[in-house]
Design a protein around this motif. Structure first.
Motif, PDB file in Angstrom:
ATOM      1  N   LYS A   1      36.584 -14.803  83.378  1.00  0.00           N
ATOM      2  CA  LYS A   1      37.196 -15.749  82.998  1.00  0.00           C
ATOM      3  C   LYS A   1      37.860 -16.642  84.638  1.00  0.00           C
ATOM      4  N   THR A   2      36.847 -17.326  84.846  1.00  0.00           N
ATOM      5  CA  THR A   2      37.339 -18.228  86.333  1.00  0.00           C
ATOM      6  C   THR A   2      37.300 -19.318  85.079  1.00  0.00           C
ATOM      7  N   GLY A   3      37.852 -19.871  83.994  1.00  0.00           N
ATOM      8  CA  GLY A   3      37.645 -21.521  84.020  1.00  0.00           C
ATOM      9  C   GLY A   3      36.689 -21.975  84.275  1.00  0.00           C
ATOM     10  N   HIS A   4      35.101 -21.580  84.715  1.00  0.00           N
ATOM     11  CA  HIS A   4      33.940 -22.551  84.685  1.00  0.00           C
ATOM     12  C   HIS A   4      32.917 -21.673  83.301  1.00  0.00           C
ATOM     13  N   GLU A   5      32.338 -22.329  82.451  1.00  0.00           N
ATOM     14  CA  GLU A   5      32.394 -21.467  81.698  1.00  0.00           C
ATOM     15  C   GLU A   5      30.569 -21.542  82.422  1.00  0.00           C
ATOM     16  N   GLN A   6      29.744 -22.383  82.349  1.00  0.00           N
ATOM     17  CA  GLN A   6      28.556 -22.062  82.494  1.00  0.00           C
ATOM     18  C   GLN A   6      28.579 -20.541  83.429  1.00  0.00           C
ATOM     19  N   PHE A   7      29.798 -20.655  84.445  1.00  0.00           N
ATOM     20  CA  PHE A   7      29.265 -19.540  85.719  1.00  0.00           C
ATOM     21  C   PHE A   7      29.409 -18.265  84.915  1.00  0.00           C
ATOM     22  N   ASP A   8      30.745 -18.688  83.876  1.00  0.00           N
ATOM     23  CA  ASP A   8      31.462 -17.158  83.357  1.00  0.00           C
ATOM     24  C   ASP A   8      29.799 -16.825  82.300  1.00  0.00           C
ATOM     25  N   ARG A   9      29.340 -16.898  81.955  1.00  0.00           N
ATOM     26  CA  ARG A   9      28.360 -16.879  81.262  1.00  0.00           C
ATOM     27  C   ARG A   9      27.116 -16.272  82.395  1.00  0.00           C
ATOM     28  N   ILE A  10      26.876 -16.510  82.930  1.00  0.00           N
ATOM     29  CA  ILE A  10      26.339 -15.971  83.940  1.00  0.00           C
ATOM     30  C   ILE A  10      27.201 -14.778  84.685  1.00  0.00           C
ATOM     31  N   MET A  11      28.063 -14.773  84.813  1.00  0.00           N
ATOM     32  CA  MET A  11      28.238 -13.470  85.158  1.00  0.00           C
ATOM     33  C   MET A  11      28.570 -12.453  83.804  1.00  0.00           C
ATOM     34  N   SER A  12      28.827 -13.047  82.971  1.00  0.00           N
ATOM     35  CA  SER A  12      28.733 -12.122  81.705  1.00  0.00           C
ATOM     36  C   SER A  12      27.377 -11.153  81.370  1.00  0.00           C
ATOM     37  N   MET A  13      26.165 -12.361  82.086  1.00  0.00           N
ATOM     38  CA  MET A  13      24.785 -11.812  81.950  1.00  0.00           C
ATOM     39  C   MET A  13      24.642 -10.657  82.912  1.00  0.00           C
ATOM     40  N   LEU A  14      24.995 -10.968  84.102  1.00  0.00           N
ATOM     41  CA  LEU A  14      24.896 -10.071  84.831  1.00  0.00           C
ATOM     42  C   LEU A  14      25.477  -8.927  85.250  1.00  0.00           C
ATOM     43  N   LEU A  15      26.419  -8.838  84.280  1.00  0.00           N
ATOM     44  CA  LEU A  15      26.718  -7.421  83.953  1.00  0.00           C
ATOM     45  C   LEU A  15      26.885  -6.909  83.584  1.00  0.00           C
ATOM     46  N   GLY A  16      26.543  -7.002  82.499  1.00  0.00           N
ATOM     47  CA  GLY A  16      25.108  -7.021  81.367  1.00  0.00           C
ATOM     48  C   GLY A  16      24.279  -6.119  81.253  1.00  0.00           C
ATOM     49  N   ASN A  17      23.750  -6.195  82.436  1.00  0.00           N
ATOM     50  CA  ASN A  17      22.643  -5.705  82.725  1.00  0.00           C
ATOM     51  C   ASN A  17      22.608  -4.226  83.542  1.00  0.00           C
ATOM     52  N   PRO A  18      22.413  -3.227  82.886  1.00  0.00           N
ATOM     53  CA  PRO A  18      22.622  -2.128  83.421  1.00  0.00           C
ATOM     54  C   PRO A  18      21.878  -1.550  84.571  1.00  0.00           C
ATOM     55  N   ASN A  19      19.957  -1.927  84.526  1.00  0.00           N
ATOM     56  CA  ASN A  19      19.329  -1.328  85.893  1.00  0.00           C
ATOM     57  C   ASN A  19      20.065  -2.545  86.543  1.00  0.00           C
ATOM     58  N   LEU A  20      20.644  -3.461  86.888  1.00  0.00           N
ATOM     59  CA  LEU A  20      20.714  -4.566  88.022  1.00  0.00           C
ATOM     60  C   LEU A  20      21.903  -3.963  88.540  1.00  0.00           C
ATOM     61  N   THR A  21      22.964  -3.818  87.609  1.00  0.00           N
ATOM     62  CA  THR A  21      23.822  -3.012  88.331  1.00  0.00           C
ATOM     63  C   THR A  21      24.139  -1.294  89.294  1.00  0.00           C
ATOM     64  N   GLY A  22      23.650  -0.834  88.790  1.00  0.00           N
ATOM     65  CA  GLY A  22      22.994   0.300  89.261  1.00  0.00           C
ATOM     66  C   GLY A  22      22.225   0.412  90.312  1.00  0.00           C
ATOM     67  N   THR A  23      20.994  -0.408  90.281  1.00  0.00           N
ATOM     68  CA  THR A  23      20.221  -0.321  91.526  1.00  0.00           C
ATOM     69  C   THR A  23      20.780  -1.400  92.780  1.00  0.00           C
ATOM     70  N   ILE A  24      21.871  -2.160  92.836  1.00  0.00           N
ATOM     71  CA  ILE A  24      22.299  -2.713  93.313  1.00  0.00           C
ATOM     72  C   ILE A  24      23.487  -1.402  94.186  1.00  0.00           C
ATOM     73  N   ILE A  25      24.294  -1.016  93.207  1.00  0.00           N
ATOM     74  CA  ILE A  25      25.033  -0.234  93.969  1.00  0.00           C
ATOM     75  C   ILE A  25      23.855   1.495  94.650  1.00  0.00           C
ATOM     76  N   ALA A  26      23.136   1.734  94.050  1.00  0.00           N
ATOM     77  CA  ALA A  26      22.437   2.608  94.646  1.00  0.00           C
ATOM     78  C   ALA A  26      21.115   2.289  96.500  1.00  0.00           C
ATOM     79  N   CYS A  27      20.991   0.749  95.717  1.00  0.00           N
ATOM     80  CA  CYS A  27      20.158   0.528  97.413  1.00  0.00           C
ATOM     81  C   CYS A  27      21.047   0.578  98.345  1.00  0.00           C
ATOM     82  N   PHE A  28      22.364  -0.528  97.807  1.00  0.00           N
ATOM     83  CA  PHE A  28      23.525  -0.654  99.276  1.00  0.00           C
ATOM     84  C   PHE A  28      24.197   0.753  99.817  1.00  0.00           C
TER      85      PHE A  28
END
Length: 599
Positions: A500-527
């Motif tokens: 919740k940043t107050g910018h609706e479009q940005f909040d929706r995009i971040m919600s989509m990114l955080l809700g993607n399981p393999n994206l989150t795990g892959t970034i952590i593993a690669c880093f």
């Protein structure tokens, strides 16, 4: 005297004789037939099984992947607000099957040239659905006004979205996917993927694929829960055939002009284990349907176990249709869809790299060199562009389940996968023919998927054997990436607005990114894998990297069934030997190498 034979893992003669053979040849062939069950592979990548074996194995691969294509096509229909429009869903499925066939043929003939099935990629649908659920651009809630003429022509009801809205959504996906496909292809064309292999290894790929499999549990359960008994029966029959009876050959009657009628020993039950299991349990469902053991109530969960539950699909599908680019009109563009496709493109590339190495492992060939990986990603990108142009709403990517099927059947012939692609092209063109297989009861498909993905899941985990899993570093990376990859999306999907940043479009995009399981795990593993100190050997990257010297080195035929020649593209020898080939990232430069039987 004519004789058609094939080669097994040790170069010995296969068991099927097609043309005339003399008695002396038959005496030489039969003792080798008896040892087939002990071989790692019955047919290798470059082998050409008899035509009838090829067609049956191709049909088996086709049936195994069919449910995945159906699921992905239905998810696209849901994303474009067409979940209740059966006519459009049938048209969308035809496009999906057609492009899956085209991509499979292209990958096996011109791509990495491993026996891989290229199907509808669900990784492109997951972020798209997340965007569709959080963004009002696709399904705005405007319903169709009551119009008898519209209902009569488009087979919709007053509560459904108008066909104009659905077509508009598809057009937006087309342009977005075409651009994402071009970027995908550029990764292979420029050789960027080959450079990524220096930073992406098993400790990154394995968590990404594990999280994808965990995410796939829910879609698979929709098939299994229809009837646990039928699903587990499908699993049990397949497991008995390809595991418990793996060391036994089945007596098979054959007839040849010179030898006449005789009995040979062949692991028929293992080669066609999944197909046999599907047929047996399909027949069981037919008997139970005949006596109304499964309820004839469409609202009941077990209804989809009936063999007549989707019989109307055959009537609704046209006899003949040819999907073509622009069939839904001019291409559109959606920024949110493009973002979701770009995320999926990155994940699809990592997924495909993992599948390439897993397939090489199952088929007992050396790890693919950089030029082969680049070429595979290039072909995937080109075909994703074509899928967007045709209007599939999704890209095509490597289908891991087919690799699991190779592990079960021991048939790794590239020829089988080419025929699989041809079958899918026919499925897409002849609608009623493909509709027959769509009527396979849900629990039968669910059981087959469990077997297929279960084997492939084991293959993925086996990639960790090239890493040092006794190292606390590696254990921590695997554990943290998978746990965080599960925890963050679980939290994000439970919250209405996790950011919740107050910018609706940005909040929706971040919600989509955080809700993607393999994206989150892959970034952590690669880093973690690239920042925490560790040797290339411990990380497993050294094993996956193939240098020019490796391609020139002697091949240990006690470890491999075939050598690096399986990755050679269909180019004349004189072209592959040109010096310019050294500077084309997706093409090899021919080198002289020796092969010995053992090192």
């Amino acid at each position: 005297m004519s004789k058609e034979t094939d080669k097994d893992v040790n170069g010995t003669t296969a068991m099927f004789e097609i043309d005339e053979v003399d008695e002396k040849s038959e005496m030489l062939v039969e003792p080798e037939i008896e040892n087939k069950a002990e071989k790692y592979l019955i047919y290798g990548i470059n082998d050409s099984p008899p035509i009838y074996v090829t067609i049956i194995c191709a049909l088996q691969q086709s049936l195994l992947a069919l449910s995945g294509q159906l699921i992905t096509s239905l998810l696209v229909a849901e994303a474009v607000c067409a979940s209740d429009n059966n006519v459009f869903k049938a048209r969308l499925l035809s496009s999906t099957l057609f492009m899956s066939g085209v991509t499979t043929v292209a990958m096996n003939l011109f791509g990495i040239r491993l026996p891989l099935y290229q199907g509808a990629s669900a990784s492109y649908i997951i972020p798209l659905l997340l965007v569709a659920n959080t963004d009002g651009n696709f399904c705005s809630g405007d319903t169709v006004p009551e119009n008898p003429l519209f209902n009569a022509t488009d087979n919709t009801t007053s509560r459904e979205f108008p066909m104009e809205k659905i077509i508009s959504n598809v057009q937006a996906l087309q342009g977005s996917l075409m651009i994402a496909g071009l970027i995908h292809a550029l990764f292979g064309f420029t050789g960027i993927v080959g450079l990524l292999l220096k930073f992406v290894g098993p400790l990154t790929i394995v968590p990404a694929l594990v999280l994808i499999f965990i995410f796939l549990v829910q879609p698979v359960l929709k098939f299994v829960v229809v009837s646990w008994a039928i699903s587990m029966s499908t699993v049990a029959v397949a497991v008995v055939l390809f595991l418990y009876l793996a060391k036994y050959d089945m007596p098979v009657p054959v007839w040849t002009p010179s030898g006449g009628y005789r009995i040979i020993r062949y692991p028929l039950h293992q080669v066609f284990a999944i197909l046999i299991s599907i047929i047996i349990n399909w027949a069981i469902c037919g008997i139970l349907t005949r006596f109304d053991v499964f309820p004839n109530d469409p609202s009941h969960t077990s209804y989809r176990a009936r063999t007549d539950a989707r019989a109307d699909v055959i009537d609704n599908n046209p006899w003949f249709t040819v999907p073509y680019p622009g069939q839904y009109g001019p291409f559109g563009f959606s920024a949110s869809a493009f973002l979701s496709f770009m995320i999926a493109t990155f994940m699809s590339i990592l997924d495909s790299i993992g599948d390439y190495y897993a397939c090489a492992k199952v088929t007992r060939v050396p790890a693919p060199p950089k030029h082969a990986v680049n070429r595979g990603i290039l072909i995937e990108g080109i075909c994703s562009f074509l899928s967007g142009a045709v209007g599939c709403g999704h890209a095509t990517s490597t289908y891991g389940g087919s690799i699991g099927a190779i592990g079960v059947t021991k048939v790794a012939s590239r020829r089988v996968l080419v025929f699989t692609g041809i079958i899918y092209i026919l499925f897409g063109i002849f609608g009623k023919f493909s509709a027959v297989f769509i009527t396979i009861p849900y629990p039968v498909l669910g059981g087959a998927i469990v077997v297929m993905f279960g084997i492939f899941f084991g293959v993925i985990l086996s990639n960790l054997e090239v890493t040092n899993m006794s190292s606390p570093r590696n254990m921590a990376i695997i554990g943290l990436s998978i746990f965080i990859g599960l925890s963050v999306p679980t939290w994000a999907q439970k919250e209405d607005s996790p950011i919740k940043t107050g910018h609706e479009q940005f909040d929706r995009i971040m919600s989509m990114l955080l809700g993607n399981p393999n994206l989150t795990g892959t970034i952590i593993a690669c880093f973690l894998d690239n920042t925490v100190p560790g040797s290339l050997e411990d990380r497993g990257i050294a094993t996956w990297q193939v240098s020019d010297a490796d391609e020139d080195a002697v091949i240990d035929m006690s470890r491999y069934n075939e050598g690096y020649e399986v990755y050679n593209p269909l180019l004349p020898q004189r072209i592959r030997s040109l010096k310019i080939m050294k500077y084309i990232p997706f093409l090899p430069h021919t080198r002289t190498k020796s092969v010995v039987n053992g090192v």
